[in-house]
Scaffold this active site. Structure first.
Site, short mmCIF file in Angstrom:
data_model
loop_
_atom_site.label_atom_id
_atom_site.label_comp_id
_atom_site.label_asym_id
_atom_site.label_seq_id
_atom_site.Cartn_x
_atom_site.Cartn_y
_atom_site.Cartn_z
N TRP A 322 -2.14 12.01 1.08
CA TRP A 322 -2.96 10.82 0.79
C TRP A 322 -3.42 10.18 2.11
O TRP A 322 -4.51 9.64 2.20
CB TRP A 322 -2.11 9.82 -0.01
N HIS A 323 -2.56 10.27 3.14
CA HIS A 323 -2.89 9.61 4.40
C HIS A 323 -4.04 10.28 5.14
O HIS A 323 -4.72 9.63 5.92
CB HIS A 323 -1.66 9.56 5.31
N GLY A 324 -4.23 11.55 4.95
CA GLY A 324 -5.34 12.18 5.65
C GLY A 324 -5.32 13.67 5.49
O GLY A 324 -4.31 14.27 5.11
N PHE A 473 -7.63 6.08 6.51
CA PHE A 473 -7.07 6.71 5.31
C PHE A 473 -7.85 6.28 4.07
O PHE A 473 -7.51 6.57 2.99
CB PHE A 473 -5.59 6.36 5.16
#
Lengths: 473, 386
Positions: A322-324, A473
């Site tokens: 989800w962060h990247g 993000f």
């Protein structure tokens, strides 16, 4: 338009002035327009993505509610989730997967034409996508009645204080506050002002000053010894806390000025002794989202240890992703899953000491320090530009550790200087078990604290309007 | 009534000994000045008033009392930190160019000089960059009626920004050392933030900068300047960043990494690079607009101005710079002719320095400057100023 820019301050003064003179209905229209202007200041073209998500979830929400057939309800839910995840997947992960697929095919001797699109990542897409998904899921679960007011739903999706970097709000918490008139009390205003003030302190004094150490260490890794790299990691631990908790604090404070309560996103993540507690204190809106909409639907911890470990693994892996779109985030997610699993394995067999008083405090302190280093190891994976850099830096800490250098001394002094007040306030907040407990202290202590923060900001603040880390993000 | 009771030079010399500074490192630039007692008395009176008010606000409602007290504490701290000569002398003693940069170091000296009594009679006041400081250095030290006011990287906008301080010397004649080096130079907007408050001039300054193609660069500088006018803690933050940097051993740490802390390029190569890349025709109109403002400002007050065509090391006289020189000279001549008491002295009229007379790309050796100044003053007395 960054919170830490004069443009935003001017923008908010105008918005807030209008907010105070309008009635509830017009307040919502005005906030929606303001939110779209706020988001459009980055790239107005991406407003269409927000609009598409809003329209999709508006329709799906109503259909889910109206349908009596369970299968059709599920179909609309899947349509909503698929639609949102397709947008997110395309804009965030397309190039990552295509690039890595090509590399994989190349390994097996297939040559492919590079199909890399020049996609700009829409700011905050991960945040508002998760937020809007919570709406249809809650409607499907029967926990929320969908709204027929399209513009109010649009405001829930795009509410500017938390649009681009959270907290990721739940529809059942935020939407009713949008639908009904809000009350602005003196208490809410003072709380809001304190949260904004504290948020700016965290961002401008703590995070942006420590960023200089972090950037230097991660930019020129080879020229730093192990101790300096470790200090760079400590600096990053507090930079990311200051940056993200600062943004959340400002967002919550801005909303509270308008009489809206947004969920707490950060408590005291570095005063914990295990990974479970860490995730109860760090990015709470994401961790609880993942818990409620992913971990528990997968079965949570109710189907035996192996299934629990699998669920933890999947949840944290996706949390990392989800962060990247990078392997470092994937590995960070795996690392978080592993420490959670190891903790579950070890904690029942770990000896429990029945100490009290000073011995207990020393033991807790040792555990906090130990776990802080476990978290810092995770931050190394998170912040590294590549896996190669991560190995190099970890090797440097383990092999080439020589602490007595002028640079180490300089970094130690800086880290202490930029974090002592944050730590002192957090200790106080932790004792009061409330981030707003600072407001309850006597005036003769509160005024000096406010003045110290003022001087810290003005004299040592980095007013370069640096972007918030979580914007990417 | 003469309130000048302190011999500042003597005090500073004593302090130099205490803190083991090389003799003259601070006192020499300030030689001949005395510090006025009123600058000790005024802050003291201010402090006493604020403390009395602090006591009186006990009668207010609790919420208002706290706010008023916070503001009062802020004002008291401002007097202690910024509005007295002792603090600035202390900052000057503690901080060096390595800690804060050349311009910032000059600003501390400037702030300190604001509290010093000026010489009673100033015939010539030379204003400009460190080039000005170098050319006139030896002459100014041996002549009480000749004073220099120079700052590192002094740009044309600074003439207007520091106009009140320039006036405070009551000079008969101003000497400006100007050439394409200054007038075709890209404006240094970062220095605007630490300039003196501009309350009345601010709209004009805004307009001047907004009218030229530097708006994108100047935007944040102007905002910072405006914020700095209300919040001296922000404006002088370089002082406190410098102090903590020094305490934490910043220079030692950075020296190992070979990261320069000095904004001005000090090596000859860097200076030459600046001279060959940063002089552009597009900067001329912008800079001259400030010069014109300044000439109007001073000539209205019966101060004559001599624009001495500036020089720099001839190894940087590239064809491009020589072309710029022709254009700038014409513009300066034209501008001078628009004012009654403004004179232009071209390079050829006095002495043109040769390469070996420079100690780097910008600054002439001080002994060469002494000879030049003598010639210039003779020239002025016989040709310009009657």
């Amino acid at each position: 338009m960054l919170f830490n820019s004069l443009q935003f301050i001017a923008f908010f003064i105008i918005v807030y002035s209008l907010y105070l003179i309008l009635n509830h209905r017009w307040q919502n229209y005005m906030l929606l327009v303001a939110s779209y202007i706020f988001y459009g200041s980055w790239n107005w073209k991406f407003l269409f993505l927000i609009l598409i998500s809003t329209i999709l979830d508006y329709i799906c929400g109503l259909k889910i509610y109206q349908e009596t057939d369970q299968k059709r309800k599920k179909l609309y839910l899947l349509l909503s989730i698929a639609g949102n995840l397709t947008i997110l997947g395309f804009f965030k992960y397309f190039n990552f997967f295509v690039h890595d697929l090509q590399l994989l095919l190349h390994q097996f001797g297939f040559s492919t034409h590079p199909v890399v699109l020049h996609i700009i990542l829409p700011v905050g897409i991960s945040f508002y996508t998760f937020q809007t998904m919570s709406y249809t899921i809650d409607v499907y679960r029967g926990e929320l009645v969908p709204t027929r007011r399209f513009f109010d739903l649009a405001l829930f999706v795009a509410f500017f204080p938390q649009l681009v970097a959270g907290p990721i709000e739940r529809a059942k918490h935020l939407l009713p506050q949008i639908l009904h008139p809000r009350l602005i009390t003196r208490e809410k205003v003072t709380q809001g002002l304190w949260l904004i003030y504290w948020g700016f302190f965290l961002k401008i004094f703590v995070a942006d000053n420590l960023a200089r150490i972090v950037d230097r260490v991660f930019l020129d890794t080879g020229s730093f010894n192990g101790a300096e790299v470790l200090l760079g990691l400590y600096a990053f631990a507090f930079q990311i806390l200051g940056d993200f908790a600062g943004y959340s604090s400002i967002a919550i404070g801005l909303a509270r000025l308008m009489g809206i309560d947004i969920m707490t996103n950060f408590l005291f993540p570095y005063f914990v002794t295990n990974p479970r507690k860490f995730w109860m204190n760090w990015h709470i809106s994401l961790s609880t989202w993942l818990r409620d909409y992913l971990y528990i639907p997968l079965g949570g911890n109710r189907r035996g240890n192996l299934i629990t470990y699998r669920n933890l693994f999947i949840t944290m892996l996706l949390g990392g992703l989800w962060h990247g779109a990078a392997w470092t985030f994937v590995f960070w997610g795996i690392y978080q899953a592993l420490i959670l699993i190891i903790y579950r394995l070890v904690s029942p067999v770990f000896p429990r000491f029945h100490w009290d008083g000073i011995l207990l405090r020393i033991w807790i302190f040792i555990k906090i320090i130990f776990f802080f280093h476990v978290i810092c190891a995770g931050w190394l994976i998170f912040r590294a530009q590549s896996l190669e850099q991560m190995y190099k830096m970890a090797g440097s800490v383990l092999v080439n550790f020589s602490p007595a250098t002028p640079t180490s001394y300089y970094y130690v002094c800086q880290i202490i200087f930029y974090t002592w007040l944050l730590l002192a306030v957090q200790i106080f907040q932790k004792r009061g078990k409330d981030v707003l407990s600072i407001q309850a202290i006597p005036v003769f202590l509160r005024l000096p604290l406010l003045l110290i923060i003022y001087y810290a900001l003005m004299m040592w603040g980095e007013f370069g309007a640096n972007e918030f880390i979580y914007f990417q993000f | 009534m003469n309130l000048s009771i302190f011999n500042f030079e003597r005090i500073i010399s004593t302090v130099e000994k205490w803190v083991s500074l090389p003799a003259g490192s601070l006192s020499t630039p300030l030689s001949g000045y005395t510090i006025s007692a009123r600058f000790f008395i005024y802050p003291l009176i201010g402090l006493i008033i604020l403390i009395i008010v602090f006591r009186l606000v006990r009668r207010l409602k609790t919420s208002w009392r706290n706010v008023v007290r916070a503001v009062l504490v802020l004002l008291i701290l401002r007097i202690i930190l910024f509005y007295n000569p002792v603090s600035w002398a202390l900052y000057a003693l503690i901080l060096d160019t390595d800690d804060i940069g050349w311009r910032q170091r000059d600003i501390i000296k400037y702030e300190l000089k604001r509290y010093l009594d000026k010489p009673p009679q100033v015939n010539y006041l030379a204003v400009g960059t460190s080039q000005t400081g170098a050319v006139y250095r030896n002459w100014a030290r041996s002549h009480d009626d000749f004073v220099r006011f120079y700052l590192s990287g002094f740009g044309l906008p600074d003439l207007m920004l520091y106009r009140d301080f320039i006036l405070s010397y009551h000079p008969r004649c101003l000497l400006l050392w100007l050439s394409e080096f200054d007038i075709a130079h890209a404006p240094a907007f970062d220095a605007i933030k630490i300039a003196p408050p501009q309350w009345g001039y601010w709209p004009t300054l805004f307009g001047r900068i907004h009218a030229v193609p530097f708006w994108d660069q100047a935007d944040s500088a102007l905002i910072e300047m405006l914020v700095g006018e209300f919040f001296p803690e922000y404006k002088y933050s370089f002082v406190f960043k410098g102090i903590t940097g020094k305490l934490f051993g910043r220079n030692k740490a950075l020296a190992r990494r070979r990261i320069t802390t000095i904004p001005d390029g000090e090596s000859l190569e860097t200076q030459l690079e600046i001279l060959t890349t940063s002089l552009e025709l597009k900067n001329v109109t912008f800079n001259l607009s400030f010069l014109k403002d300044f000439l109007q400002f001073v000539t209205k007050r019966d101060i004559s101005v001599v624009i001495v065509e500036g020089q720099y090391n001839p190894i940087a006289y590239t064809p491009k710079n020589l072309d710029l020189n022709k254009i700038v000279r014409q513009r300066l001549k034209k501008l001078s002719s628009e004012f009654k008491d403004v004179y232009f002295v071209s390079r050829g009229a006095i002495t043109e320095f040769t390469e070996d007379q420079y100690r780097d790309a910008y600054h002439v050796k001080t002994e060469e400057g002494l000879h030049f100044t003598e010639q210039l003053l003779n020239y002025l007395q016989s040709n310009v100023i009657e």
